[in-house]
Design a protein around this motif. Structure first.
Motif, PDB file in Angstrom:
ATOM      1  N   PRO A 211       0.850  -1.194   0.000  1.00  0.00           N
ATOM      2  CA  PRO A 211       0.000   0.000   0.000  1.00  0.00           C
ATOM      3  C   PRO A 211       0.887   1.245   0.000  1.00  0.00           C
ATOM      4  O   PRO A 211       1.903   1.279   0.680  1.00  0.00           O
ATOM      5  CB  PRO A 211      -0.800  -0.103   1.303  1.00  0.00           C
ATOM      6  CG  PRO A 211      -0.176  -1.179   2.103  1.00  0.00           C
ATOM      7  CD  PRO A 211       0.664  -2.017   1.194  1.00  0.00           C
ATOM      8  N   SER A 213       0.784   5.602  -0.069  1.00  0.00           N
ATOM      9  CA  SER A 213       0.073   6.865  -0.074  1.00  0.00           C
ATOM     10  C   SER A 213       0.632   7.698  -1.224  1.00  0.00           C
ATOM     11  O   SER A 213       1.839   7.840  -1.376  1.00  0.00           O
ATOM     12  CB  SER A 213       0.269   7.576   1.263  1.00  0.00           C
ATOM     13  OG  SER A 213      -0.424   8.792   1.245  1.00  0.00           O
ATOM     14  N   PRO A 216      -1.842  13.593  -0.234  1.00  0.00           N
ATOM     15  CA  PRO A 216      -2.956  13.719   0.705  1.00  0.00           C
ATOM     16  C   PRO A 216      -4.302  13.278   0.147  1.00  0.00           C
ATOM     17  O   PRO A 216      -5.232  13.039   0.911  1.00  0.00           O
ATOM     18  CB  PRO A 216      -2.976  15.217   1.042  1.00  0.00           C
ATOM     19  CG  PRO A 216      -2.200  15.886  -0.033  1.00  0.00           C
ATOM     20  CD  PRO A 216      -1.224  14.888  -0.576  1.00  0.00           C
ATOM     21  N   ALA A 218      -4.710  10.769  -2.548  1.00  0.00           N
ATOM     22  CA  ALA A 218      -4.669   9.583  -3.406  1.00  0.00           C
ATOM     23  C   ALA A 218      -3.947   8.452  -2.693  1.00  0.00           C
ATOM     24  O   ALA A 218      -3.020   8.693  -1.914  1.00  0.00           O
ATOM     25  CB  ALA A 218      -3.977   9.898  -4.728  1.00  0.00           C
ATOM     26  N   VAL A 219      -4.397   7.238  -2.968  1.00  0.00           N
ATOM     27  CA  VAL A 219      -3.771   6.084  -2.338  1.00  0.00           C
ATOM     28  C   VAL A 219      -3.796   4.895  -3.290  1.00  0.00           C
ATOM     29  O   VAL A 219      -4.698   4.761  -4.115  1.00  0.00           O
ATOM     30  CB  VAL A 219      -4.489   5.737  -0.996  1.00  0.00           C
ATOM     31  CG1 VAL A 219      -5.864   5.145  -1.243  1.00  0.00           C
ATOM     32  CG2 VAL A 219      -3.650   4.798  -0.146  1.00  0.00           C
ATOM     33  N   THR A 221      -3.874   0.882  -3.162  1.00  0.00           N
ATOM     34  CA  THR A 221      -4.140  -0.179  -2.186  1.00  0.00           C
ATOM     35  C   THR A 221      -4.205  -1.546  -2.861  1.00  0.00           C
ATOM     36  O   THR A 221      -4.946  -1.721  -3.833  1.00  0.00           O
ATOM     37  CB  THR A 221      -5.482   0.082  -1.469  1.00  0.00           C
ATOM     38  OG1 THR A 221      -6.487   0.376  -2.441  1.00  0.00           O
ATOM     39  CG2 THR A 221      -5.385   1.226  -0.489  1.00  0.00           C
ATOM     40  N   PRO A 222      -3.427  -2.510  -2.373  1.00  0.00           N
ATOM     41  CA  PRO A 222      -3.540  -3.872  -2.890  1.00  0.00           C
ATOM     42  C   PRO A 222      -4.825  -4.519  -2.378  1.00  0.00           C
ATOM     43  O   PRO A 222      -5.169  -4.407  -1.200  1.00  0.00           O
ATOM     44  CB  PRO A 222      -2.310  -4.569  -2.313  1.00  0.00           C
ATOM     45  CG  PRO A 222      -1.915  -3.777  -1.119  1.00  0.00           C
ATOM     46  CD  PRO A 222      -2.387  -2.364  -1.350  1.00  0.00           C
ATOM     47  N   LEU A 223      -5.554  -5.177  -3.284  1.00  0.00           N
ATOM     48  CA  LEU A 223      -6.805  -5.841  -2.912  1.00  0.00           C
ATOM     49  C   LEU A 223      -6.500  -7.230  -2.360  1.00  0.00           C
ATOM     50  O   LEU A 223      -5.360  -7.691  -2.391  1.00  0.00           O
ATOM     51  CB  LEU A 223      -7.706  -5.948  -4.139  1.00  0.00           C
ATOM     52  CG  LEU A 223      -7.993  -4.621  -4.849  1.00  0.00           C
ATOM     53  CD1 LEU A 223      -8.808  -4.860  -6.119  1.00  0.00           C
ATOM     54  CD2 LEU A 223      -8.729  -3.668  -3.914  1.00  0.00           C
ATOM     55  N   THR A 224      -7.520  -7.921  -1.879  1.00  0.00           N
ATOM     56  CA  THR A 224      -7.368  -9.321  -1.498  1.00  0.00           C
ATOM     57  C   THR A 224      -7.428 -10.123  -2.793  1.00  0.00           C
ATOM     58  O   THR A 224      -8.488 -10.374  -3.319  1.00  0.00           O
ATOM     59  CB  THR A 224      -8.517  -9.748  -0.569  1.00  0.00           C
ATOM     60  OG1 THR A 224      -8.581  -8.818   0.509  1.00  0.00           O
ATOM     61  CG2 THR A 224      -8.276 -11.129   0.005  1.00  0.00           C
ATOM     62  N   THR A 231      -7.229   5.061  -5.649  1.00  0.00           N
ATOM     63  CA  THR A 231      -8.369   5.939  -5.404  1.00  0.00           C
ATOM     64  C   THR A 231      -7.822   7.353  -5.298  1.00  0.00           C
ATOM     65  O   THR A 231      -6.877   7.583  -4.544  1.00  0.00           O
ATOM     66  CB  THR A 231      -9.062   5.564  -4.080  1.00  0.00           C
ATOM     67  OG1 THR A 231      -9.408   4.182  -4.139  1.00  0.00           O
ATOM     68  CG2 THR A 231     -10.308   6.387  -3.834  1.00  0.00           C
ATOM     69  N   ALA A 232      -8.376   8.275  -6.066  1.00  0.00           N
ATOM     70  CA  ALA A 232      -7.829   9.634  -6.054  1.00  0.00           C
ATOM     71  C   ALA A 232      -8.934  10.679  -6.106  1.00  0.00           C
ATOM     72  O   ALA A 232      -9.974  10.480  -6.734  1.00  0.00           O
ATOM     73  CB  ALA A 232      -6.880   9.826  -7.238  1.00  0.00           C
TER      74      ALA A 232
END
Lengths: 254, 221
Positions: A211, A213, A216, A218-219, A221-224, A231-232
Protein backbone atom coordinates in the motif's frame (compact mmCIF):
# COMPACT_ATOMS: atom_id res chain seq x y z
CA UNK A 1 -37.34 10.57 -26.95
CA UNK A 2 -34.81 8.53 -25.00
CA UNK A 3 -32.33 6.22 -26.64
CA UNK A 4 -31.55 2.58 -26.02
CA UNK A 5 -28.28 1.36 -27.49
CA UNK A 6 -25.75 -1.44 -26.96
CA UNK A 7 -22.35 -1.40 -28.64
CA UNK A 8 -20.37 -4.63 -28.79
CA UNK A 9 -16.70 -5.47 -29.16
CA UNK A 10 -15.17 -8.93 -29.34
CA UNK A 11 -11.40 -9.28 -29.57
CA UNK A 12 -9.66 -12.55 -30.48
CA UNK A 13 -6.13 -13.52 -31.50
CA UNK A 14 -5.81 -13.33 -35.30
CA UNK A 15 -3.45 -16.32 -35.47
CA UNK A 16 -0.52 -14.12 -36.64
CA UNK A 17 0.48 -12.70 -33.26
CA UNK A 18 -1.95 -9.84 -33.26
CA UNK A 19 -5.55 -9.24 -32.18
CA UNK A 20 -8.55 -9.18 -34.54
CA UNK A 21 -11.98 -7.71 -33.87
CA UNK A 22 -14.53 -10.26 -35.14
CA UNK A 23 -17.31 -8.15 -33.59
CA UNK A 24 -17.30 -4.35 -33.70
CA UNK A 25 -20.89 -3.14 -33.52
CA UNK A 26 -21.75 0.50 -33.08
CA UNK A 27 -25.24 1.41 -31.92
CA UNK A 28 -27.04 4.76 -31.70
CA UNK A 29 -24.85 7.36 -30.03
CA UNK A 30 -22.11 4.80 -29.34
CA UNK A 31 -19.94 4.76 -32.46
CA UNK A 32 -16.91 2.46 -32.36
CA UNK A 33 -13.83 2.94 -34.52
CA UNK A 34 -10.83 0.68 -34.82
CA UNK A 35 -7.86 3.00 -34.28
CA UNK A 36 -4.11 2.57 -34.60
CA UNK A 37 -2.63 0.81 -31.58
CA UNK A 38 0.67 1.98 -30.17
CA UNK A 39 1.54 -1.54 -28.98
CA UNK A 40 2.24 -4.50 -31.24
CA UNK A 41 -0.18 -7.42 -30.95
CA UNK A 42 -2.91 -5.25 -29.48
CA UNK A 43 -6.14 -4.00 -31.02
CA UNK A 44 -7.43 -0.57 -30.13
CA UNK A 45 -11.00 0.65 -30.30
CA UNK A 46 -12.06 4.24 -29.74
CA UNK A 47 -15.59 5.08 -28.67
CA UNK A 48 -16.58 8.14 -30.64
CA UNK A 49 -19.50 10.04 -29.17
CA UNK A 50 -21.48 10.61 -32.36
CA UNK A 51 -24.05 12.67 -30.53
CA UNK A 52 -24.43 14.09 -27.06
CA UNK A 53 -25.32 11.32 -24.59
CA UNK A 54 -26.41 10.10 -22.18
CA UNK A 55 -29.48 12.24 -21.67
CA UNK A 56 -32.07 11.57 -18.97
CA UNK A 57 -33.87 8.27 -19.63
CA UNK A 58 -31.27 6.94 -22.11
CA UNK A 59 -30.13 3.35 -21.63
CA UNK A 60 -26.66 2.81 -23.03
CA UNK A 61 -24.42 -0.23 -22.80
CA UNK A 62 -21.03 -1.35 -24.06
CA UNK A 63 -20.17 -5.05 -24.03
CA UNK A 64 -16.53 -5.96 -24.36
CA UNK A 65 -15.27 -9.51 -24.71
CA UNK A 66 -11.61 -10.44 -25.00
CA UNK A 67 -11.20 -14.09 -25.89
CA UNK A 68 -8.28 -16.21 -24.68
CA UNK A 69 -5.00 -14.48 -25.45
CA UNK A 70 -6.53 -11.34 -27.01
CA UNK A 71 -5.13 -7.92 -26.17
CA UNK A 72 -7.49 -4.99 -26.43
CA UNK A 73 -7.43 -1.31 -25.53
CA UNK A 74 -10.67 0.65 -25.49
CA UNK A 75 -10.54 4.41 -25.11
CA UNK A 76 -12.77 7.31 -26.10
CA UNK A 77 -12.38 10.37 -28.27
CA UNK A 78 -13.84 12.79 -25.74
CA UNK A 79 -15.32 13.06 -22.29
CA UNK A 80 -18.81 11.64 -21.79
CA UNK A 81 -21.19 14.35 -20.58
CA UNK A 82 -24.32 13.30 -18.73
CA UNK A 83 -27.01 15.87 -19.47
CA UNK A 84 -30.58 16.32 -18.30
CA UNK A 85 -33.16 15.04 -20.80
CA UNK A 86 -35.64 17.26 -22.57
CA UNK A 87 -38.50 15.52 -20.75
CA UNK A 88 -38.69 16.38 -17.04
CA UNK A 89 -39.90 12.89 -16.07
CA UNK A 90 -37.43 10.88 -18.17
CA UNK A 91 -35.80 9.45 -15.04
CA UNK A 92 -32.09 8.77 -14.68
CA UNK A 93 -30.04 7.61 -17.64
CA UNK A 94 -28.15 4.34 -17.36
CA UNK A 95 -24.78 3.42 -18.78
CA UNK A 96 -23.69 -0.22 -18.35
CA UNK A 97 -20.22 -1.47 -19.16
CA UNK A 98 -19.64 -5.23 -19.32
CA UNK A 99 -16.12 -6.54 -19.65
CA UNK A 100 -15.25 -10.19 -20.01
CA UNK A 101 -11.62 -11.29 -20.28
CA UNK A 102 -10.70 -14.90 -20.99
CA UNK A 103 -7.53 -16.85 -20.12
CA UNK A 104 -4.39 -14.83 -20.84
CA UNK A 105 -6.43 -11.96 -22.29
CA UNK A 106 -5.72 -8.34 -21.48
CA UNK A 107 -8.24 -5.51 -21.53
CA UNK A 108 -7.25 -1.90 -21.06
CA UNK A 109 -10.40 0.20 -20.52
CA UNK A 110 -9.21 3.79 -20.54
CA UNK A 111 -12.07 6.14 -21.46
CA UNK A 112 -12.04 9.90 -20.99
CA UNK A 113 -13.82 11.47 -18.05
CA UNK A 114 -17.49 11.22 -17.22
CA UNK A 115 -18.82 14.73 -16.59
CA UNK A 116 -22.09 15.15 -14.68
CA UNK A 117 -23.75 18.31 -15.85
CA UNK A 118 -26.11 20.31 -13.63
CA UNK A 119 -29.54 18.59 -13.31
CA UNK A 120 -28.37 15.38 -15.00
CA UNK A 121 -29.01 11.97 -13.41
CA UNK A 122 -27.00 8.92 -14.36
CA UNK A 123 -26.55 5.41 -13.02
CA UNK A 124 -23.37 3.86 -14.28
CA UNK A 125 -22.56 0.18 -13.78
CA UNK A 126 -19.27 -1.44 -14.68
CA UNK A 127 -18.98 -5.17 -14.32
CA UNK A 128 -15.88 -7.19 -15.19
CA UNK A 129 -15.58 -10.97 -15.21
CA UNK A 130 -11.98 -12.11 -15.41
CA UNK A 131 -10.41 -15.50 -15.97
CA UNK A 132 -7.71 -16.28 -13.37
CA UNK A 133 -4.93 -15.47 -15.87
CA UNK A 134 -6.60 -12.41 -17.43
CA UNK A 135 -5.24 -8.91 -16.97
CA UNK A 136 -7.25 -5.72 -16.66
CA UNK A 137 -6.39 -2.03 -16.54
CA UNK A 138 -9.48 0.05 -15.89
CA UNK A 139 -9.75 3.76 -15.30
CA UNK A 140 -12.86 5.67 -14.26
CA UNK A 141 -12.98 9.40 -13.67
CA UNK A 142 -16.03 11.30 -12.48
CA UNK A 143 -16.14 15.07 -12.80
CA UNK A 144 -18.94 16.65 -10.79
CA UNK A 145 -20.36 19.48 -12.85
CA UNK A 146 -18.94 21.34 -15.86
CA UNK A 147 -16.81 24.36 -15.08
CA UNK A 148 -18.37 26.43 -12.33
CA UNK A 149 -21.74 24.68 -12.22
CA UNK A 150 -23.24 22.43 -9.52
CA UNK A 151 -23.15 18.70 -10.19
CA UNK A 152 -25.94 16.44 -11.34
CA UNK A 153 -26.70 13.15 -9.61
CA UNK A 154 -24.38 10.25 -10.26
CA UNK A 155 -24.36 6.69 -8.95
CA UNK A 156 -21.60 4.37 -10.06
CA UNK A 157 -20.92 0.77 -9.21
CA UNK A 158 -17.77 -1.09 -10.11
CA UNK A 159 -17.92 -4.86 -9.58
CA UNK A 160 -15.05 -7.13 -10.53
CA UNK A 161 -15.08 -10.90 -10.27
CA UNK A 162 -12.00 -13.01 -10.86
CA UNK A 163 -12.37 -16.75 -11.36
CA UNK A 164 -16.00 -16.28 -10.31
CA UNK A 165 -15.09 -14.80 -6.91
CA UNK A 166 -15.60 -11.16 -5.88
CA UNK A 167 -12.41 -9.09 -6.13
CA UNK A 168 -13.73 -5.53 -5.87
CA UNK A 169 -17.14 -4.02 -5.31
CA UNK A 170 -17.50 -0.27 -4.96
CA UNK A 171 -20.46 2.05 -5.17
CA UNK A 172 -20.22 5.82 -5.25
CA UNK A 173 -23.11 8.25 -5.11
CA UNK A 174 -22.86 12.02 -5.51
CA UNK A 175 -25.05 15.00 -6.17
CA UNK A 176 -28.45 16.31 -5.13
CA UNK A 177 -30.07 12.85 -5.43
CA UNK A 178 -27.46 11.13 -3.24
CA UNK A 179 -27.79 10.43 0.49
CA UNK A 180 -26.51 13.14 2.83
CA UNK A 181 -22.83 13.63 3.54
CA UNK A 182 -21.53 12.82 0.02
CA UNK A 183 -19.72 16.14 -0.25
CA UNK A 184 -18.55 16.16 3.37
CA UNK A 185 -15.37 15.36 5.28
CA UNK A 186 -15.78 11.55 5.14
CA UNK A 187 -16.44 11.20 1.42
CA UNK A 188 -15.26 13.95 -0.97
CA UNK A 189 -14.26 16.84 1.30
CA UNK A 190 -15.39 19.29 -1.37
CA UNK A 191 -13.35 17.77 -4.21
CA UNK A 192 -15.01 17.83 -7.64
CA UNK A 193 -13.05 15.12 -9.47
CA UNK A 194 -12.93 11.49 -8.33
CA UNK A 195 -11.02 8.69 -9.97
CA UNK A 196 -10.31 4.99 -9.72
CA UNK A 197 -7.59 3.06 -11.46
CA UNK A 198 -7.78 -0.69 -11.15
CA UNK A 199 -5.02 -3.00 -12.31
CA UNK A 200 -5.53 -6.77 -12.08
CA UNK A 201 -2.51 -8.87 -12.97
CA UNK A 202 -1.77 -12.45 -11.90
CA UNK A 203 1.89 -11.34 -11.52
CA UNK A 204 0.86 -9.56 -8.30
CA UNK A 205 0.40 -12.99 -6.70
CA UNK A 206 4.17 -13.48 -6.87
CA UNK A 207 5.11 -9.85 -6.37
CA UNK A 208 2.54 -8.06 -4.21
CA UNK A 209 2.48 -4.27 -4.35
CA UNK A 210 2.64 -2.59 -0.93
CA UNK A 211 0.00 0.00 0.00
CA UNK A 212 1.33 3.43 -0.93
CA UNK A 213 0.07 6.87 -0.07
CA UNK A 214 0.22 9.01 -3.25
CA UNK A 215 -0.17 12.32 -1.44
CA UNK A 216 -2.96 13.72 0.71
CA UNK A 217 -5.75 12.81 -1.73
CA UNK A 218 -4.67 9.58 -3.41
CA UNK A 219 -3.77 6.08 -2.34
CA UNK A 220 -2.68 2.85 -3.95
CA UNK A 221 -4.14 -0.18 -2.19
CA UNK A 222 -3.54 -3.87 -2.89
CA UNK A 223 -6.81 -5.84 -2.91
CA UNK A 224 -7.37 -9.32 -1.50
CA UNK A 225 -6.22 -11.05 -4.66
CA UNK A 226 -3.87 -9.98 -7.46
CA UNK A 227 -5.30 -6.50 -7.96
CA UNK A 228 -4.40 -2.95 -7.05
CA UNK A 229 -6.84 -0.07 -6.74
CA UNK A 230 -5.81 3.56 -6.90
CA UNK A 231 -8.37 5.94 -5.40
CA UNK A 232 -7.83 9.63 -6.05
CA UNK A 233 -9.57 12.95 -5.45
CA UNK A 234 -8.68 16.29 -7.02
CA UNK A 235 -10.14 19.77 -7.42
CA UNK A 236 -10.48 19.27 -11.20
CA UNK A 237 -10.20 16.78 -14.06
CA UNK A 238 -6.69 17.81 -15.14
CA UNK A 239 -5.15 17.38 -11.68
CA UNK A 240 -6.99 14.08 -11.24
CA UNK A 241 -5.59 12.74 -14.54
CA UNK A 242 -2.12 13.75 -13.38
CA UNK A 243 -2.50 11.64 -10.21
CA UNK A 244 -3.85 8.63 -12.10
CA UNK A 245 -1.21 8.87 -14.88
CA UNK A 246 1.51 8.87 -12.24
CA UNK A 247 -0.05 5.82 -10.59
CA UNK A 248 -0.42 4.01 -13.92
CA UNK A 249 3.24 4.69 -14.66
CA UNK A 250 4.15 3.26 -11.25
CA UNK A 251 2.10 0.11 -11.94
CA UNK A 252 3.25 -0.49 -15.51
CA UNK A 253 5.23 -3.70 -16.02
CA UNK A 254 8.92 -3.24 -15.34
CA UNK B 1 -38.88 -12.36 23.90
CA UNK B 2 -36.00 -10.66 25.69
CA UNK B 3 -34.46 -9.24 22.53
CA UNK B 4 -34.69 -5.54 23.38
CA UNK B 5 -32.43 -5.95 26.41
CA UNK B 6 -30.02 -8.14 24.38
CA UNK B 7 -29.75 -5.32 21.84
CA UNK B 8 -28.80 -2.90 24.61
CA UNK B 9 -26.08 -5.25 25.86
CA UNK B 10 -24.65 -5.73 22.36
CA UNK B 11 -24.82 -2.04 21.41
CA UNK B 12 -23.39 -0.80 24.71
CA UNK B 13 -20.09 1.00 24.25
CA UNK B 14 -18.85 -0.93 27.29
CA UNK B 15 -19.40 -4.28 25.59
CA UNK B 16 -15.81 -5.57 25.71
CA UNK B 17 -15.10 -5.73 21.97
CA UNK B 18 -12.34 -3.13 21.64
CA UNK B 19 -14.19 -0.53 19.56
CA UNK B 20 -13.18 2.34 21.86
CA UNK B 21 -9.62 2.30 20.46
CA UNK B 22 -10.87 3.33 16.99
CA UNK B 23 -11.96 6.73 15.72
CA UNK B 24 -13.57 5.50 12.49
CA UNK B 25 -11.26 7.69 10.43
CA UNK B 26 -12.00 10.81 12.52
CA UNK B 27 -8.41 11.20 13.77
CA UNK B 28 -6.90 11.86 10.30
CA UNK B 29 -9.95 13.98 9.38
CA UNK B 30 -9.34 16.18 12.43
CA UNK B 31 -5.61 16.38 11.64
CA UNK B 32 -6.38 17.45 8.04
CA UNK B 33 -8.71 20.20 9.32
CA UNK B 34 -11.78 18.56 7.81
CA UNK B 35 -13.49 18.19 11.21
CA UNK B 36 -13.25 21.39 13.27
CA UNK B 37 -16.60 21.62 15.05
CA UNK B 38 -19.89 19.86 15.76
CA UNK B 39 -21.30 20.72 12.32
CA UNK B 40 -18.31 19.11 10.58
CA UNK B 41 -18.70 16.09 12.87
CA UNK B 42 -22.36 15.81 11.84
CA UNK B 43 -21.42 15.96 8.12
CA UNK B 44 -18.67 13.43 8.68
CA UNK B 45 -20.96 11.01 10.51
CA UNK B 46 -23.70 11.37 7.89
CA UNK B 47 -21.26 10.63 5.06
CA UNK B 48 -19.75 7.67 6.89
CA UNK B 49 -23.21 6.34 7.76
CA UNK B 50 -24.42 6.44 4.15
CA UNK B 51 -21.28 4.79 2.76
CA UNK B 52 -19.29 2.33 4.84
CA UNK B 53 -22.08 2.38 7.48
CA UNK B 54 -24.71 1.12 5.04
CA UNK B 55 -22.35 -1.45 3.55
CA UNK B 56 -21.34 -2.81 6.97
CA UNK B 57 -24.88 -2.74 8.33
CA UNK B 58 -26.06 -4.81 5.36
CA UNK B 59 -23.28 -7.36 5.89
CA UNK B 60 -24.30 -7.65 9.55
CA UNK B 61 -27.99 -7.94 8.66
CA UNK B 62 -27.15 -10.64 6.11
CA UNK B 63 -25.18 -12.64 8.69
CA UNK B 64 -28.02 -12.26 11.20
CA UNK B 65 -30.42 -13.39 8.49
CA UNK B 66 -28.45 -16.63 8.13
CA UNK B 67 -26.53 -16.07 4.87
CA UNK B 68 -23.18 -17.90 4.58
CA UNK B 69 -20.73 -16.00 6.83
CA UNK B 70 -17.69 -17.03 4.78
CA UNK B 71 -19.26 -15.71 1.57
CA UNK B 72 -20.10 -12.50 3.47
CA UNK B 73 -16.52 -12.26 4.72
CA UNK B 74 -15.33 -12.48 1.10
CA UNK B 75 -17.90 -9.86 0.09
CA UNK B 76 -16.55 -7.64 2.88
CA UNK B 77 -12.99 -8.00 1.53
CA UNK B 78 -14.14 -6.96 -1.95
CA UNK B 79 -15.85 -3.92 -0.40
CA UNK B 80 -12.75 -2.89 1.57
CA UNK B 81 -9.93 -1.95 -0.83
CA UNK B 82 -7.76 -0.53 1.96
CA UNK B 83 -5.54 -3.19 3.59
CA UNK B 84 -5.36 -1.04 6.74
CA UNK B 85 -9.15 -1.07 7.01
CA UNK B 86 -9.32 -4.80 6.26
CA UNK B 87 -6.83 -5.41 9.07
CA UNK B 88 -8.87 -3.25 11.46
CA UNK B 89 -12.11 -5.01 10.50
CA UNK B 90 -10.56 -8.43 11.14
CA UNK B 91 -8.94 -7.36 14.40
CA UNK B 92 -12.24 -5.96 15.68
CA UNK B 93 -13.97 -9.09 14.43
CA UNK B 94 -11.58 -11.26 16.42
CA UNK B 95 -12.09 -9.21 19.58
CA UNK B 96 -15.85 -9.24 19.18
CA UNK B 97 -15.77 -13.00 18.57
CA UNK B 98 -14.09 -13.56 21.96
CA UNK B 99 -16.66 -11.44 23.76
CA UNK B 100 -19.55 -12.93 21.80
CA UNK B 101 -18.60 -16.54 22.41
CA UNK B 102 -18.38 -15.84 26.15
CA UNK B 103 -21.71 -14.00 26.11
CA UNK B 104 -23.93 -15.88 23.66
CA UNK B 105 -22.14 -19.12 22.73
CA UNK B 106 -23.38 -20.66 19.48
CA UNK B 107 -22.28 -23.37 17.06
CA UNK B 108 -22.30 -20.82 14.21
CA UNK B 109 -19.94 -18.48 16.06
CA UNK B 110 -17.65 -21.42 16.88
CA UNK B 111 -17.63 -22.52 13.23
CA UNK B 112 -16.74 -19.02 11.98
CA UNK B 113 -14.01 -18.67 14.63
CA UNK B 114 -12.53 -21.99 13.47
CA UNK B 115 -12.70 -21.02 9.79
CA UNK B 116 -11.22 -17.53 10.34
CA UNK B 117 -8.85 -17.87 13.34
CA UNK B 118 -7.30 -14.46 12.63
CA UNK B 119 -10.69 -12.85 12.66
CA UNK B 120 -13.58 -12.40 10.24
CA UNK B 121 -14.79 -8.91 9.27
CA UNK B 122 -16.41 -7.33 12.33
CA UNK B 123 -19.88 -6.74 10.80
CA UNK B 124 -20.14 -10.42 9.86
CA UNK B 125 -19.22 -11.45 13.42
CA UNK B 126 -21.66 -8.91 14.79
CA UNK B 127 -24.46 -10.28 12.64
CA UNK B 128 -23.81 -13.81 13.84
CA UNK B 129 -23.61 -12.56 17.42
CA UNK B 130 -26.97 -10.86 17.06
CA UNK B 131 -28.36 -14.12 15.69
CA UNK B 132 -26.95 -16.03 18.68
CA UNK B 133 -28.52 -13.47 21.01
CA UNK B 134 -31.95 -13.99 19.47
CA UNK B 135 -31.87 -10.65 17.64
CA UNK B 136 -32.96 -10.05 14.05
CA UNK B 137 -31.27 -8.64 10.92
CA UNK B 138 -32.56 -5.12 11.49
CA UNK B 139 -31.24 -5.17 15.09
CA UNK B 140 -27.80 -6.16 13.80
CA UNK B 141 -27.97 -3.42 11.18
CA UNK B 142 -28.95 -0.84 13.82
CA UNK B 143 -26.02 -1.89 15.98
CA UNK B 144 -23.49 -1.49 13.16
CA UNK B 145 -25.03 1.73 11.84
CA UNK B 146 -24.86 3.22 15.33
CA UNK B 147 -21.23 2.15 15.82
CA UNK B 148 -20.40 3.83 12.50
CA UNK B 149 -21.29 7.22 13.97
CA UNK B 150 -20.77 6.76 17.70
CA UNK B 151 -17.09 5.85 17.25
CA UNK B 152 -16.17 9.10 15.46
CA UNK B 153 -18.37 11.17 17.80
CA UNK B 154 -16.65 9.80 20.92
CA UNK B 155 -13.22 10.18 19.33
CA UNK B 156 -13.83 13.78 18.28
CA UNK B 157 -14.76 14.69 21.85
CA UNK B 158 -11.23 13.67 22.79
CA UNK B 159 -9.44 14.93 19.67
CA UNK B 160 -11.03 18.40 19.58
CA UNK B 161 -12.08 18.68 23.23
CA UNK B 162 -15.56 19.00 21.77
CA UNK B 163 -18.33 19.40 24.35
CA UNK B 164 -19.66 15.85 24.95
CA UNK B 165 -23.21 17.24 25.11
CA UNK B 166 -22.76 18.64 21.59
CA UNK B 167 -21.40 15.33 20.31
CA UNK B 168 -24.35 13.47 21.77
CA UNK B 169 -26.73 16.01 20.24
CA UNK B 170 -25.11 15.25 16.86
CA UNK B 171 -25.86 11.55 17.38
CA UNK B 172 -29.42 12.27 18.48
CA UNK B 173 -30.07 14.31 15.32
CA UNK B 174 -28.78 11.39 13.24
CA UNK B 175 -31.28 8.88 14.64
CA UNK B 176 -33.85 9.18 11.81
CA UNK B 177 -31.03 8.55 9.28
CA UNK B 178 -29.80 5.61 11.39
CA UNK B 179 -33.26 4.05 11.31
CA UNK B 180 -33.48 4.51 7.54
CA UNK B 181 -30.05 2.98 6.93
CA UNK B 182 -30.80 0.01 9.19
CA UNK B 183 -34.09 -0.63 7.38
CA UNK B 184 -32.38 -0.31 3.99
CA UNK B 185 -29.61 -2.71 5.09
CA UNK B 186 -32.08 -5.29 6.40
CA UNK B 187 -34.16 -5.06 3.22
CA UNK B 188 -31.05 -5.68 1.09
CA UNK B 189 -30.05 -8.63 3.28
CA UNK B 190 -33.43 -10.27 2.68
CA UNK B 191 -32.76 -10.11 -1.09
CA UNK B 192 -29.58 -12.16 -0.78
CA UNK B 193 -25.85 -11.60 -1.08
CA UNK B 194 -26.07 -10.33 -4.66
CA UNK B 195 -28.21 -7.39 -3.53
CA UNK B 196 -25.93 -6.13 -0.75
CA UNK B 197 -24.85 -2.52 -1.14
CA UNK B 198 -21.19 -1.61 -1.65
CA UNK B 199 -21.29 2.10 -0.86
CA UNK B 200 -17.82 3.49 -0.31
CA UNK B 201 -16.14 6.73 0.73
CA UNK B 202 -12.96 7.72 -1.15
CA UNK B 203 -11.56 9.90 1.65
CA UNK B 204 -11.94 7.16 4.26
CA UNK B 205 -9.94 4.77 2.07
CA UNK B 206 -7.32 7.40 1.19
CA UNK B 207 -6.68 8.58 4.75
CA UNK B 208 -6.77 5.14 6.41
CA UNK B 209 -3.47 4.02 4.85
CA UNK B 210 -1.62 7.22 5.74
CA UNK B 211 -3.03 7.17 9.30
CA UNK B 212 -1.96 3.55 9.85
CA UNK B 213 1.62 4.68 9.14
CA UNK B 214 1.62 7.59 11.65
CA UNK B 215 4.34 6.89 14.23
CA UNK B 216 2.25 8.35 17.07
CA UNK B 217 -1.54 8.35 17.10
CA UNK B 218 -4.28 8.38 19.68
CA UNK B 219 -6.51 5.86 17.91
CA UNK B 220 -5.73 2.60 16.11
CA UNK B 221 -7.84 3.65 13.11
Amino acid sequence: MSVQATARITAAPDGCGSTALPVLESDGPLALRRTRSAAAGRARVTVVGAMSAPLGGDRLAVEVRAEAGARLTVDSAAATVALPGAAQDAGPASYDIRIEAGPGAEVRWLPEQLVCAHRSALTMTTRAELAPTARLVLREEQVLGRHGEPTGTLTTRLTVHRAGRPLLDQQLAYGPGASGGWDGPAVLGGHRAVGQLLVVDPAYEEEPVPPTSLGPTAVLTPLTGPGVLVTALAPDARLLRGLLDEALERLSPR
Amino acid sequence: MTTRAALLVLADGRFPAGGHAHSGGAEPAVAAGRIRDAQDLADYCLGRLHTTGLTSAALAAAAAHGLDPLALDEAADARTPSPALRAVARKLGRQLMRAARATWPSAELAALAAARPRGAHQPVVLGLTARAAGLGPEDAAHCVAYETVSGPATAVVRLLSLDPFEATAVLARLTPALDRVAAQAAAAAREGIGALPAASAPLLDITAEAHAAWPVRLFAS
